[in-house]
Each structure stands twice: as structure tokens, then as C-alpha cells.
Write a protein that holds these residues in place. Structure first.
Motif, PDB file in Angstrom:
ATOM      1  N   VAL A  79       0.932  -1.409  -0.027  1.00  0.00           N
ATOM      2  CA  VAL A  79       0.119  -0.010   0.042  1.00  0.00           C
ATOM      3  C   VAL A  79       0.973   1.263  -0.027  1.00  0.00           C
ATOM      4  N   PRO A  80       1.157   1.526  -1.414  1.00  0.00           N
ATOM      5  CA  PRO A  80       2.292   2.688  -1.296  1.00  0.00           C
ATOM      6  C   PRO A  80       1.986   4.035  -0.361  1.00  0.00           C
ATOM      7  N   SER A  81       0.681   4.632  -0.372  1.00  0.00           N
ATOM      8  CA  SER A  81       0.404   5.640   0.450  1.00  0.00           C
ATOM      9  C   SER A  81       0.409   5.488   1.944  1.00  0.00           C
ATOM     10  N   LEU A  82       0.661   4.305   2.442  1.00  0.00           N
ATOM     11  CA  LEU A  82       0.790   3.969   3.762  1.00  0.00           C
ATOM     12  C   LEU A  82       2.136   3.298   4.337  1.00  0.00           C
ATOM     13  N   ILE A 146      -5.933   4.374   5.602  1.00  0.00           N
ATOM     14  CA  ILE A 146      -6.187   4.386   4.121  1.00  0.00           C
ATOM     15  C   ILE A 146      -7.422   5.200   3.894  1.00  0.00           C
ATOM     16  N   ARG A 147      -7.409   5.676   2.654  1.00  0.00           N
ATOM     17  CA  ARG A 147      -8.356   6.466   2.014  1.00  0.00           C
ATOM     18  C   ARG A 147      -9.066   5.967   0.766  1.00  0.00           C
ATOM     19  N   ALA A 150      -7.198   5.268  -2.811  1.00  0.00           N
ATOM     20  CA  ALA A 150      -5.595   4.645  -2.545  1.00  0.00           C
ATOM     21  C   ALA A 150      -5.314   3.369  -3.380  1.00  0.00           C
ATOM     22  N   THR A 165      -7.889  -0.631  -6.496  1.00  0.00           N
ATOM     23  CA  THR A 165      -8.431   0.702  -5.905  1.00  0.00           C
ATOM     24  C   THR A 165      -9.033   0.674  -4.894  1.00  0.00           C
TER      25      THR A 165
END
Length: 217
Positions: A79-82, A146-147, A150, A165
């Protein structure tokens, strides 16, 4: 639908909901305990997990349900965003019919439940990870951040990758786990990430599960 075998299915009530049970093992650290999920998915999706011959893609000798050598197995989730990036072990069913979870000493490793779809195939692929264990923070500790929108990437043993996604999240009481919604049949290529969440009860167990829903685009 998973192919059935001659194995007798446990009583239906044992398949009411899959849970990650959590416990506080010190006065300050919460831990997702590996007591085993209390129940497996409904009979229509994974009440029987067929025995398969182990293939060269096998990454976890604990797995009772092997992926055929002709199929690429998922081996990594990120999960790149986290900043989440983990190898994937294989999770099947315990002898009592409950869903396996990663052992506490592998808290930084998530697991793919082999009784459902492979990530990227039609159906619901399920990945389970701890929030914390008695050894400290675990792989999905930050998953609550997470959103919607993401990206979640799953790579297979042959170098292929599927990007999912996030379409939404849900925090549920562990006594009201939406089994059919999480594990049930779907024609879409979907992914569910599951971990512990919520406040602690009197026994020191988090009362909720966090479920992340995602779809391949």
C-alpha cells in the motif's frame, strides 16, 4: 465456488463470521492474537478447501491448500500511500474449520486466504494481517489511515502485478462480521484487507475488525 471434497463440513454456525481475535499481552501493547478466526467463510465460497499438490510457487509450508503449479501465486502486497510492503504467506483452515491467521512471530507478514480467489481473478481475494502482536507493531498497524482511491498492489510469483483501488472501508463489531459481503461470490476482481480495530473490551480484546474493500481497475 471452491471445489468440494469428501470432507464433511462443520456445523453451519461455525461459519457465521471470520474474526481476528486480539488481546492485550502487556499493559501497554495491544496484540492481534493467533487464536484462529472463529469461523470460516460460508459454504458457498469456501467451506471446503481442496487439497492440492504443492507447486514450485509455494511460499509457506503451513498451507494446507496448495496453488497448482500452472497458477501464479500472490507473494507480495503493498500500500504505497501508507508505506506498507509485505511478503504474503498462505493461509488455509485450521483443523477445527476456523480460518488461519499469521503466527504472532510473523506479525510483519500478511497472509492470503487460499480458500477464495487469487488476487486479480474474478472473485473476492482476502488478505489478513495483524495490527499488533506481543512483539510490537504489525504489518497492518497503519491500515486505518487508508483512504478511498488509494492503490493496493499485489505481485505474483511470476513477476506480474495487479493494482487495486480502494472503494471504501468498514469497521465492524467482531460479533457482526459481514461474512457474505467479504467472502461471497462476485464477478468483479475484488480484494479485501482485514485486521483488528476498535476499543478494547474488559478482557483486553479489540472489539472490532477493520475491512478495506478494493477493486481491480
Amino acid at each position: 465456488m471452491t471445489r468440494t471434497t469428501g470432507r464433511r463440513a462443520p456445523a453451519r454456525r461455525r461459519y457465521a463470521r471470520p474474526l481476528l481475535l486480539c488481546a492485550v499481552l502487556t499493559t501497554t501493547v495491544g496484540a492481534c492474537a493467533t487464536e484462529g478466526a472463529r469461523s470460516a467463510p460460508p459454504a458457498a465460497t469456501a467451506s471446503h478447501v481442496p487439497a492440492r499438490d504443492p507447486g514450485p510457487d509455494s511460499t509457506d509450508s503451513r498451507d494446507p491448500a496448495r496453488v497448482p503449479a500452472t497458477k501464479a501465486a500472490p507473494v507480495r502486497v503493498s500500500v504505497p500511500s501508507l508505506g506498507i510492503d509485505s511478503e504474503l504467506m498462505r493461509l488455509g483452515l485450521n483443523p477445527d474449520g476456523t480460518v488461519e491467521v499469521p503466527p504472532p512471530d510473523k506479525g510483519m507478514t500478511a497472509g492470503w486466504y487460499t480458500g477464495n480467489a487469487r488476487p486479480g481473478e474474478p472473485g473476492a481475494a482476502v488478505i489478513i494481517g495483524h495490527n499488533d502482536t506481543r512483539f510490537g507493531r504489525a504489518v497492518f498497524h497503519d491500515l486505518k489511515g487508508i483512504r478511498k482511491g488509494a492503490a493496493v498492489d499485489v505481485r505474483d510469483s511470476r513477476g506480474g502485478s495487479v493494482r487495486f483501488t480502494v472503494t471504501g472501508t468498514e469497521t465492524v463489531d467482531k460479533d457482526a462480521f459481514p461474512t457474505e459481503k467479504v467472502y461471497g461470490a462476485t464477478r468483479e476482481r475484488t480484494l479485501r484487507l482485514i485486521t483488528c480495530d476498535g476499543a478494547f473490551d474488559a478482557a483486553g480484546h479489540p472489539v472490532d475488525n477493520l475491512i478495506v474493500y478494493a477493486v481491480a481497475r
